[in-house]
Scaffold this motif. Sequence first.
Motif, PDB file in Angstrom:
ATOM      1  N   PHE A  40       0.824  -1.212   0.000  1.00  0.00           N
ATOM      2  CA  PHE A  40       0.000   0.000   0.000  1.00  0.00           C
ATOM      3  C   PHE A  40       0.859   1.263   0.000  1.00  0.00           C
ATOM      4  N   GLN A  41       0.451   2.214  -0.837  1.00  0.00           N
ATOM      5  CA  GLN A  41       1.131   3.500  -0.859  1.00  0.00           C
ATOM      6  C   GLN A  41       0.722   4.319   0.370  1.00  0.00           C
ATOM      7  N   PHE A  42       1.680   4.984   0.962  1.00  0.00           N
ATOM      8  CA  PHE A  42       1.412   5.760   2.179  1.00  0.00           C
ATOM      9  C   PHE A  42       0.591   7.012   1.878  1.00  0.00           C
ATOM     10  N   VAL A  43       0.023   7.592   2.925  1.00  0.00           N
ATOM     11  CA  VAL A  43      -0.618   8.900   2.847  1.00  0.00           C
ATOM     12  C   VAL A  43       0.139   9.854   3.754  1.00  0.00           C
ATOM     13  N   ASP A  44       0.046  11.130   3.469  1.00  0.00           N
ATOM     14  CA  ASP A  44       0.627  12.155   4.339  1.00  0.00           C
ATOM     15  C   ASP A  44      -0.402  12.501   5.408  1.00  0.00           C
ATOM     16  N   ARG A  45      -0.007  12.447   6.658  1.00  0.00           N
ATOM     17  CA  ARG A  45      -0.932  12.699   7.759  1.00  0.00           C
ATOM     18  C   ARG A  45      -0.340  13.704   8.735  1.00  0.00           C
ATOM     19  N   ASP A  46      -1.155  14.640   9.158  1.00  0.00           N
ATOM     20  CA  ASP A  46      -0.784  15.605  10.196  1.00  0.00           C
ATOM     21  C   ASP A  46      -1.892  15.577  11.230  1.00  0.00           C
ATOM     22  N   PHE A  47      -1.672  14.851  12.311  1.00  0.00           N
ATOM     23  CA  PHE A  47      -2.699  14.653  13.324  1.00  0.00           C
ATOM     24  C   PHE A  47      -2.170  15.057  14.693  1.00  0.00           C
ATOM     25  N   GLU A  48      -2.852  16.014  15.300  1.00  0.00           N
ATOM     26  CA  GLU A  48      -2.497  16.523  16.621  1.00  0.00           C
ATOM     27  C   GLU A  48      -1.038  16.961  16.679  1.00  0.00           C
ATOM     28  N   GLY A  49      -0.615  17.611  15.588  1.00  0.00           N
ATOM     29  CA  GLY A  49       0.723  18.182  15.533  1.00  0.00           C
ATOM     30  C   GLY A  49       1.819  17.213  15.128  1.00  0.00           C
ATOM     31  N   ALA A  50       1.482  15.945  14.925  1.00  0.00           N
ATOM     32  CA  ALA A  50       2.479  14.950  14.542  1.00  0.00           C
ATOM     33  C   ALA A  50       2.298  14.586  13.072  1.00  0.00           C
ATOM     34  N   LYS A  51       3.363  14.745  12.277  1.00  0.00           N
ATOM     35  CA  LYS A  51       3.313  14.391  10.871  1.00  0.00           C
ATOM     36  C   LYS A  51       3.822  12.958  10.696  1.00  0.00           C
ATOM     37  N   SER A  52       3.151  12.207   9.820  1.00  0.00           N
ATOM     38  CA  SER A  52       3.536  10.820   9.587  1.00  0.00           C
ATOM     39  C   SER A  52       3.150  10.415   8.176  1.00  0.00           C
ATOM     40  N   THR A  53       3.614   9.243   7.764  1.00  0.00           N
ATOM     41  CA  THR A  53       3.298   8.720   6.430  1.00  0.00           C
ATOM     42  C   THR A  53       2.850   7.258   6.560  1.00  0.00           C
ATOM     43  N   PRO A  54       1.690   7.009   7.149  1.00  0.00           N
ATOM     44  CA  PRO A  54       1.256   5.633   7.380  1.00  0.00           C
ATOM     45  C   PRO A  54       0.791   4.924   6.111  1.00  0.00           C
ATOM     46  N   TRP A  55       1.291   3.713   5.907  1.00  0.00           N
ATOM     47  CA  TRP A  55       0.842   2.913   4.766  1.00  0.00           C
ATOM     48  C   TRP A  55      -0.605   2.480   4.930  1.00  0.00           C
ATOM     49  N   GLU A  56      -1.058   2.409   6.171  1.00  0.00           N
ATOM     50  CA  GLU A  56      -2.428   1.965   6.428  1.00  0.00           C
ATOM     51  C   GLU A  56      -3.463   2.826   5.724  1.00  0.00           C
ATOM     52  N   GLY A  57      -3.115   4.088   5.430  1.00  0.00           N
ATOM     53  CA  GLY A  57      -4.042   4.988   4.750  1.00  0.00           C
ATOM     54  C   GLY A  57      -4.287   4.626   3.300  1.00  0.00           C
ATOM     55  N   GLY A  58      -3.507   3.698   2.751  1.00  0.00           N
ATOM     56  CA  GLY A  58      -3.716   3.255   1.376  1.00  0.00           C
ATOM     57  C   GLY A  58      -4.669   2.083   1.261  1.00  0.00           C
ATOM     58  N   GLN A  59      -5.137   1.567   2.395  1.00  0.00           N
ATOM     59  CA  GLN A  59      -6.035   0.422   2.398  1.00  0.00           C
ATOM     60  C   GLN A  59      -7.472   0.826   2.057  1.00  0.00           C
ATOM     61  N   PHE A  60      -8.310  -0.178   1.870  1.00  0.00           N
ATOM     62  CA  PHE A  60      -9.740   0.025   1.693  1.00  0.00           C
ATOM     63  C   PHE A  60     -10.381   0.280   3.053  1.00  0.00           C
ATOM     64  N   GLY A  61     -11.330   1.222   3.086  1.00  0.00           N
ATOM     65  CA  GLY A  61     -12.128   1.404   4.298  1.00  0.00           C
ATOM     66  C   GLY A  61     -11.987   2.780   4.916  1.00  0.00           C
ATOM     67  N   PHE A  62     -12.438   2.906   6.151  1.00  0.00           N
ATOM     68  CA  PHE A  62     -12.327   4.153   6.901  1.00  0.00           C
ATOM     69  C   PHE A  62     -10.933   4.215   7.499  1.00  0.00           C
ATOM     70  N   VAL A  63     -10.009   4.759   6.727  1.00  0.00           N
ATOM     71  CA  VAL A  63      -8.589   4.720   7.092  1.00  0.00           C
ATOM     72  C   VAL A  63      -7.950   6.112   7.064  1.00  0.00           C
ATOM     73  N   ARG A  64      -8.748   7.149   6.827  1.00  0.00           N
ATOM     74  CA  ARG A  64      -8.179   8.491   6.696  1.00  0.00           C
ATOM     75  C   ARG A  64      -8.940   9.505   7.548  1.00  0.00           C
ATOM     76  N   ASP A  65      -8.327  10.667   7.733  1.00  0.00           N
ATOM     77  CA  ASP A  65      -8.903  11.763   8.503  1.00  0.00           C
ATOM     78  C   ASP A  65      -9.205  11.347   9.946  1.00  0.00           C
ATOM     79  N   PRO A  66      -8.149  11.053  10.736  1.00  0.00           N
ATOM     80  CA  PRO A  66      -8.379  10.670  12.135  1.00  0.00           C
ATOM     81  C   PRO A  66      -8.933  11.835  12.954  1.00  0.00           C
TER      82      PRO A  66
END
Length: 339
Positions: A40-66
């Motif tokens: 899975f390709q990663f997504v760029d995430r900025d959550f509660e001030g922490a930036k990350s690139t989780p591969w889990e965001g490339g999966q099917f389902g409710f996996v984005r916008d925490p």
Amino acid sequence: MKRPALSLIAFFVLGCMAQGQSLLLPTDNRALFDEPAQFFQFVDRDFEGAKSTPWEGGQFGFVRDPRRLGSRIAYARFHEGLDIKPLQRDAQGNPQDEVRAIADGIVAYSAATASLSNYGRYIVVRHDWGEGSLYSLYAHLRESRVTAGQKVKAGTTLGILGYTGSGIDQRRAHVHVELNLFLSSRFEAWHAANFATPNHHGVFNGLNLIGLDLQALYLAQQKNPAITAAGAVRATESGYRVAIPGDATMEIVKHYPWLLDGPRPAGKSASWEVTFSRWGLPLAVKASNMTVSQPVVTWVKDAGIPHYTHTRGCVTGSGETGKLTTEGLRFVKLVCGWF
């Protein structure tokens, strides 16, 4: 609350209806089955001030916008396909991977211009497995190598993986792949009534295709190749139910007769009760004696968080009650032909 499992006889019937339905992966990346972080390709995430690139965001389902809801973190944004990372890049960093048909079919649509959709350059292939046409979709392609009407075999090259479409850059190049049910042949009329912007893609606009859990289907077929797409849909967990006035066209049942739960009424039904997954995939349609003047929620799964965050924004409220949002009503009208 889950729908009761289909009987062994029902699964046997669905399996007999759909021969040779075992799906191929669309690229040479096979890591889905043993090392998903490399698939899975990663997504760029900025959550509660922490930036990350989780591969889990490339999966099917409710996996984005925490979102933090009390002590819980809920993922409110739904991702309808699989984002598959490339294995090959040239010296400039551009992906070189071929994207191939996941099954035999006919190219139903090939977007001529990459700039007119969030999907970028995308291709839709129709698959006729004896259980109603299903449609695979391949998005963000750098180039297309097929045209509408062309017959393809499983493994036929459709195009080259890329990063066309909004919100994607070279580092996040991937192919986004879906497997969908088709909603309405009257989509263009529905779109014109609900949006001021033009529809550039006819009935193969992404809004007119609703994805089943392709990730789960791949994993299930690895263990049991006889599992069909229809069987996977019917086994999906229920999210909410909606009663629809009896004058709805219910074209979805004409496309997919196996969605009908119980006998088709001899005359006009007072209403229809439609069961949806959390993300809006129709799972079952049943004739009902309930009288309703417009679509109304009759049941919604209590997930312990506001319904809006786990129904793709279609249902509002919490607990055991819910109500269709404006967006939810618009969506249900499309699915059920009540417009």
